[in-house]
Every structure is written in structure tokens, then in C-alpha cells.
Write an enzyme that holds these catalytic residues in place. Structure first.
Site, PDB file in Angstrom:
ATOM      1  N   THR A 128      -2.789   1.412  -2.036  1.00  0.00           N
ATOM      2  CA  THR A 128      -3.452   1.387  -0.718  1.00  0.00           C
ATOM      3  C   THR A 128      -4.532   2.468  -0.721  1.00  0.00           C
ATOM      4  O   THR A 128      -4.637   3.230  -1.689  1.00  0.00           O
ATOM      5  CB  THR A 128      -2.445   1.705   0.410  1.00  0.00           C
ATOM      6  OG1 THR A 128      -2.019   3.069   0.253  1.00  0.00           O
ATOM      7  CG2 THR A 128      -1.235   0.798   0.374  1.00  0.00           C
ATOM      8  N   ASP A 129      -5.275   2.546   0.360  1.00  0.00           N
ATOM      9  CA  ASP A 129      -6.319   3.581   0.413  1.00  0.00           C
ATOM     10  C   ASP A 129      -5.723   4.978   0.309  1.00  0.00           C
ATOM     11  O   ASP A 129      -6.261   5.854  -0.341  1.00  0.00           O
ATOM     12  CB  ASP A 129      -7.115   3.450   1.716  1.00  0.00           C
ATOM     13  CG  ASP A 129      -8.038   2.228   1.652  1.00  0.00           C
ATOM     14  OD1 ASP A 129      -8.254   1.736   0.509  1.00  0.00           O
ATOM     15  OD2 ASP A 129      -8.502   1.780   2.705  1.00  0.00           O
ATOM     16  N   CYS A 130      -4.590   5.192   0.968  1.00  0.00           N
ATOM     17  CA  CYS A 130      -4.005   6.533   0.899  1.00  0.00           C
ATOM     18  C   CYS A 130      -3.107   6.715  -0.319  1.00  0.00           C
ATOM     19  O   CYS A 130      -2.884   7.827  -0.781  1.00  0.00           O
ATOM     20  CB  CYS A 130      -3.274   6.873   2.186  1.00  0.00           C
ATOM     21  SG  CYS A 130      -2.227   5.558   2.793  1.00  0.00           S
ATOM     22  N   TYR A 131      -2.542   5.613  -0.852  1.00  0.00           N
ATOM     23  CA  TYR A 131      -1.692   5.688  -2.052  1.00  0.00           C
ATOM     24  C   TYR A 131      -2.243   4.749  -3.109  1.00  0.00           C
ATOM     25  O   TYR A 131      -1.751   3.637  -3.289  1.00  0.00           O
ATOM     26  CB  TYR A 131      -0.259   5.279  -1.711  1.00  0.00           C
ATOM     27  CG  TYR A 131       0.446   6.229  -0.771  1.00  0.00           C
ATOM     28  CD1 TYR A 131       0.809   7.507  -1.209  1.00  0.00           C
ATOM     29  CD2 TYR A 131       0.752   5.844   0.526  1.00  0.00           C
ATOM     30  CE1 TYR A 131       1.447   8.374  -0.343  1.00  0.00           C
ATOM     31  CE2 TYR A 131       1.390   6.705   1.395  1.00  0.00           C
ATOM     32  CZ  TYR A 131       1.735   7.969   0.956  1.00  0.00           C
ATOM     33  OH  TYR A 131       2.363   8.823   1.791  1.00  0.00           O
TER      34      TYR A 131
END
Ligand code: SF4
Ligand code: SF4
Lengths: 502, 128
Positions: A128-131
Site C-alpha cells: 500500500t502507499d504506507c506499507y
């Protein structure tokens, strides 16, 4: 007279506390009476060491550089549940290895970690964008984890059924290997030394009660799952820090033919606050009654063979129908004693204090079975009642003709009044033809030991029997062995298909 | 005592056990046997004081006799003294002592292998 938790803790701190194990308590009460025992003794320690399938641990790994949200993960090849947050998981004791099956499972991962061994983590995430990271493989030890919290949803049963097998074939259960024809009995629990029989009304055990768990000082969370004290089967949910545990008190186990489980040492101290509690802790093995049930009947309500006390079970044999049947525990009484004694030593040396429960546990609740909305299909609904049979004196050739005419592979062989005496299949017939035996009698080539089903049996039980014997059809008979129909695997195949498509 | 008798190709050709029983007059109990055309083995139980006589009568090319002592070995580090093996074994090999510690009397073992298979700690092995 009564004592408060504070009074007892005061004595623990100043070293004057008097602690005995639950095994010693009945004699003390006999000698000093209930009030004398209350004056004399402050704490009774209990212990048990048995297979507690419902066990596991929450682990937190911390974040990797280039963080990942671990959605699917495996520890030494054993799947752990990752649907918690980005870098946590719950590893259940009974989960089996994807490669080694029951020889290595969640319980083994937990035992290895407690023993200080390195464990391999493999994880995947969608990114994901954060992970952004999508996969990781890493080795870790217990010391590398931020938290390793054991949580056992259902532990320390108040009492458990003893098991035997009245059926005709050996069975492999979570109660161990049970020989056919009730030739052995297995049981679990330490009897009067077990925690809950010493406080059956949950007067001191509740949420927050300090306990001994796997070598660590742990806590009771609250009532365990399936908690059913109203039926004598109370359970506890327990927790403790895995980092303080010892492989002495947590042992992985494999029950062949059943699966992986974990032996857990649990000990609970009972502070003697009043006479009522003293009376409960005076319990003996002969006061604790359980049922020997027939695990040969694979249904929820297994028939009770007879009632029995822990004293009888521990004696090494129990009488059933005039026969002495050998008993054996599957929990360790020797280790249960070690737990109770270790807990006693901790209270005596001041490293273990008593505490009031912060929330009571219901002492009368009864467990409910699953409320099933689907209907249980019976054999009678799935069987065909149009079938052909043959008698034993007919010859192989006649049998062949009947099989062809009836368009079937199975021909039940009957005697007078439609009573089943054997079966011949197309395979038996072809074999006979190949050997030039077409003039032989059916009774000479038939199989005498026919696998049957009863009409009111659930279809799933019959299906398992087909599978176990690797056969294509069961003959449905009434209790007098009169043939009522045939249940063949095609019919069941349709049933399974129907369920999957729903 | 228990005797483990193994036969090679030559040993399976004759009725060695029957002959030895006739020759020595010692009755034996065949506890287990697995013999086919090429080779095989059998576990015999014979009274301690008559064993010597019987073994002498059994001496024959192709036949090897060994006194079977520690049939099951017990790993005490792995064992948790649960006692599950006690009722699984119908030959009374296992028991508890006064402190609920497992005792193994492996002289009675007939090598069925059941305890090995069902010990939850995999603490038992058969020596063969
Ligand atoms: S079953 Fe295995 S672990 Fe249990 S007492 Fe026997 S040898 Fe020990
Ligand atoms: S191998 Fe069979 S006879 Fe020998 S100890 Fe084990 S269960 Fe008993």
C-alpha cells in the site's frame, strides 16, 4: 473468622505466610477442622499439566525498513493469523505445518521460541502507499519480539470426560488412541489438585486473578470459551508473558490421527478468606465425579458408559460390565505437582502476591450447542430403495446377469426375511469369471463383513465410512439386518456439490 | 524371556521352530511373526530357565537368535510422564511408580509399535 487479601499479602511480604498444596489440604481440614484450617493456612496452591488445544500467542515483530503490512504469514511453515494489524499475528497451538503436518505445528513454534531457538518468518502483503513492501523472509528469536503474549481462550477445565471406545475399530482422538471394545480408558486433569475443583463457585477466581502459566506469573482474563460451570465444565481464559515462560511447563505434542496440541502447566493460588473457601479446597479425588463416554459414537451427545470418580480413574483400572479396564491419564500428574509446588515456593518467597478479582466469573452458566439452521440430512433421504438382491445359493453367472439388469455394481446377498449376509460387487464377479469360477455359489465368493448404514444416521457419518473403507456403496439395513436400500457415493457427491454451491 | 529369531533365505526353508520345540521339549509362545519366502523374523516367549536349552536346539544355518531385552527405548527428556502409553499397551510394559513417574518394563514388549505411534511427545522408539 475471615481474612482479607491484604492480610494474606502482608504475611507473604513479612515471610510468615503458610502455603500448602491442594493435595495436602484435605488431611489438614480433617485434622484441624474448617475453622482451625482457616487459622493455620493462608493459601492453597493448585496445578495441572495437560493438553490444552485452545492455546496460542500474540506476537509483535516491529516494523521492517521499508515497512510491510503482513497479511499472510508463516512461522517455520506454520500459518499464523495476520488479520490483526500490520506487524502482529496470533499463532494457534493446533495449526499444522504446511510441510510436516502434525509432526510440527503452532505449539512447536511456541515451544521453540520459549526454548530460545530461532524461527523463520515468511510474510506477504499486497503493498500500500504506507506499507509498500510485499514480502519478507526473516529469522527471529523470542528476544527480538516486542511482545509475545500467550493467550489461551479455553484452559484449565473444571472437569473433563473420560474416554473409551465401545465401537469395533480402534479410533484416534484428542484423548489418545482408543482400542475397540472398551479395552482402555483415558482421562485428563489432575483431579483434586486441578485449579477449578478447588473453587467451583468462582468465589476467588475471576478476571485479574494472578496465576502460574507455563512458568510465568500470568493472569486470568475471564471466563473461557465453552465455559459451562452449570454442567461442571467451567473453563478459564488465561494470559501470560511468553518471555518469562519455560519449556519445562509448555510442551508441544502430536496426537497421531488427530493433530497438534500443547501441554500447558497452569497453577492457581486460592487465598483462604473464609470457611466456605476452606471447605472447597478440602475436595478429594473421590468427590470429583465425571462420565466415561463412548468416543466410538462420533456425535455431539456421546453415550455415557458410566459415572466414575477421579479416585477410581487414578487407581489404574475401572470396572465396565464386570471387566477391569485399564485407565491412563493423558495429562501429567507428576508435572501438575511440580506446578503446585513451584507456585507454593513463589508465594512463600514473596515473588507472587494475591489479588482480588476485578470482575466475577459466572458460576452457573451452561454452554449451548451450535444453533444449526441447516437440516441434518439422514441416510433414509439419500438412499435408493430400488435395489436388487440375490441369495447365496445362486451362482456367479446369475449374479452377473442381475448386476447388468439392475445397472448396479453392488449386489447385497440375503437369507430368509431379507436378512443381509454378504455382498458381491462387479469386481468380485469379474474376478470369478477370470478364474473360470462362473458356476460357483455366490456365498462362496461374497464378502461377509458388509459395511452398512442405518436409515436414521446422519448422511455425513455414512459418507465418512465410505471414505474410510474406500468403497462405492453402503447397504442400508434396519437393526435386524433387513436390507432397506443402498446408499452410493454418487448420491453423496451430489450432496457435497450442493453444499459448496450454496 | 523374549527371543528375536531371524531367518535368512536358507533359514525359512525348514520348520526350524517346530523342530526345536520337538527336540528340546520346551514350549514357546509365538508372539509375533513376519515370514515370507525370502526371510523373516519371529518373536518368541520362553521360560527363563528353559531358554538355554531351546536356543541350543534352534541352532541351525540361516537362523540367528538374539535375546530381546530393551525392545522399547524411552527418552526421559522428551517424556512428560503423562501415562497415555500405559493403557495403549496391552502387554503391561508401562506403569507409574509412587511419584507418578513412568516406568518401562520392556521385557514384556511384543514390538507391536502402538505406543511409539501414539506417544504425544514422540518419546518412545523401538529397537530392532
Ligand atoms: S505416552 Fe509418551 S510422554 Fe506420555 S508417559 Fe508415555 S512415553 Fe511419556
Ligand atoms: S510396542 Fe506394543 S507391546 Fe511394546 S511396549 Fe509398545 S505398545 Fe507395548
Amino acid at each position: 473468622m475471615y481474612k482479607s487479601i491484604d492480610d494474606i499479602n502482608e504475611r507473604i511480604r513479612d515471610g510468615s505466610v503458610r502455603v500448602v498444596t491442594a493435595e495436602e489440604m484435605p488431611d489438614i481440614v480433617d485434622e484441624l477442622g474448617v475453622s482451625g484450617a482457616l487459622r493455620e493456612v493462608d493459601v492453597v496452591t493448585t496445578g495441572t499439566f495437560g493438553a490444552m488445544c485452545s492455546s496460542g500467542a500474540f506476537l509483535n515483530f516491529g516494523h521492517s525498513e521499508i515497512p510491510i503490512r503482513m497479511e499472510k504469514m508463516w512461522l517455520n511453515g506454520v500459518e499464523a493469523y495476520g488479520g490483526i494489524a500490520s506487524v502482529d499475528c496470533y499463532i494457534g497451538a493446533t495449526q499444522e505445518s504446511t510441510t510436516k503436518g502434525i509432526e510440527y505445528g503452532g505449539a512447536h513454534v511456541i515451544e521453540d521460541l520459549i526454548a530460545g531457538k530461532a524461527v523463520e518468518l515468511q510474510a506477504r502483503g499486497k503493498g500500500t502507499d504506507c506499507y509498500p513492501r510485499q514480502s519478507i523472509t526473516n529469522e527471529f528469536t523470542l528476544a527480538d519480539l516486542n511482545q509475545a503474549v500467550m493467550l489461551n481462550p479455553r484452559n484449565s477445565y473444571q472437569c473433563y470426560n473420560a474416554a473409551t471406545n465401545m465401537g469395533g475399530r480402534p479410533i484416534k482422538t484428542y484423548m489418545g488412541y482408543l482400542l475397540p471394545g472398551h479395552r482402555n480408558i483415558t482421562y485428563s486433569g489432575a483431579g483434586a489438585l486441578s485449579p477449578l475443583p478447588n473453587d467451583p463457585t468462582f468465589s476467588v477466581i475471576g478476571s485479574g486473578t494472578p496465576i502460574f502459566l507455563g512458568g510465568a506469573n500470568g493472569t486470568v482474563v475471564g471466563e473461557g470459551t465453552q465455559h459451562s460451570p452449570g454442567a461442571g465444565f467451567g473453563t478459564l481464559m488465561t494470559t501470560g508473558d511468553m518471555k518469562e515462560m519455560s519449556p519445562e511447563y509448555i510442551r508441544a505434542a502430536s496426537m497421531t490421527g488427530y493433530g497438534v496440541t500443547m501441554y500447558v502447566g497452569v497453577g492457581i493460588p486460592i487465598p483462604l478468606l473464609n470457611e466456605e473457601i476452606v471447605k472447597h479446597t478440602a475436595v478429594r479425588d473421590e468427590d470429583i465425579v465425571t462420565s466415561i463416554v463412548d468416543y466410538g459414537t462420533p456425535m455431539r451427545d456421546r453415550p455415557v458408559v458410566r459415572k466414575v470418580t477421579y479416585k477410581e480413574l487414578k487407581s489404574g483400572s475401572v470396572e465396565i460390565d464386570g471387566e477391569e479396564i485399564k485407565t491412563s491419564p493423558l495429562s501429567s500428574y507428576k508435572k501438575a505437582r511440580e506446578v503446585a509446588n513451584e507456585l507454593k515456593a513463589r508465594v512463600e518467597n514473596g515473588s507472587f502476591l494475591m489479588a482480588c478479582a476485578t470482575r466475577e466469573i459466572n458460576a452457573v452458566k451452561k454452554n449451548r450447542p451450535m444453533s444449526e439452521h441447516g437440516v441434518v440430512r439422514r441416510v433414509s433421504e439419500m438412499m435408493t430403495s430400488t435395489f436388487v438382491t440375490i441369495t447365496g445359493e445362486k451362482n456367479v453367472k446369475e449374479a452377473a446377469t442381475l448386476l447388468l439388469k439392475g445397472n448396479t455394481n453392488h449386489l447385497p446377498v440375503i437369507a430368509a426375511e431379507n436378512r443381509l449376509i454378504g455382498i458381491v460387487t462387479t469386481y468380485d464377479i469379474s474376478k470369478a469369471f477370470a478364474r473360470d469360477e462362473e458356476d460357483k455359489c455366490v456365498s462362496d465368493i461374497m464378502t461377509r463383513n458388509v459395511i452398512t448404514a442405518l436409515p436414521d444416521e446422519p448422511v455425513d457419518l455414512a459418507a465418512r465410512r465410505l471414505q474410510q473403507h474406500n468403497i462405492g456403496a453402503l447397504v442400508v439395513v434396519d437393526p435386524a439386518k433387513k436390507v432397506l436400500g443402498m446408499l452410493n457415493s454418487y448420491a453423496l457427491g451430489d450432496l457435497v456439490g450442493e453444499r459448496w454451491h450454496q | 524371556m523374549k527371543l528375536m529369531v531371524t531367518f535368512d533365505r536358507e533359514g525359512v526353508l525348514e520348520a526350524n521352530i517346530a523342530n526345536a520345540i520337538l527336540k528340546s521339549g520346551v514350549p514357546v509362545n509365538v508372539e509375533r511373526a513376519q515370514i515370507d519366502g525370502d526371510d523373516g523374523w519371529t518373536l518368541l516367549d520362553v521360560a527363563d530357565d528353559k531358554a538355554e536349552k531351546f536356543i541350543a536346539a534352534l541352532r541351525h544355518p540361516g537362523v540367528t537368535v538374539r535375546i530381546q531385552k530393551d525392545a522399547v527405548s524411552h527418552n526421559i527428556t522428551e517424556c512428560v510422564d503423562c501415562g497415555l502409553c500405559i493403557s495403549i499397551c496391552q502387554k503391561q510394559v508401562f506403569s507409574f511408580n509412587d511419584s507418578w513417574q513412568l516406568q518401562v518394563n520392556s521385557e514384556r514388549c511384543v514390538l507391536c509399535g502402538r505406543c511409539v505411534m501414539y506417544c504425544p511427545q514422540r518419546a518412545l522408539t523401538l529397537q530392532q
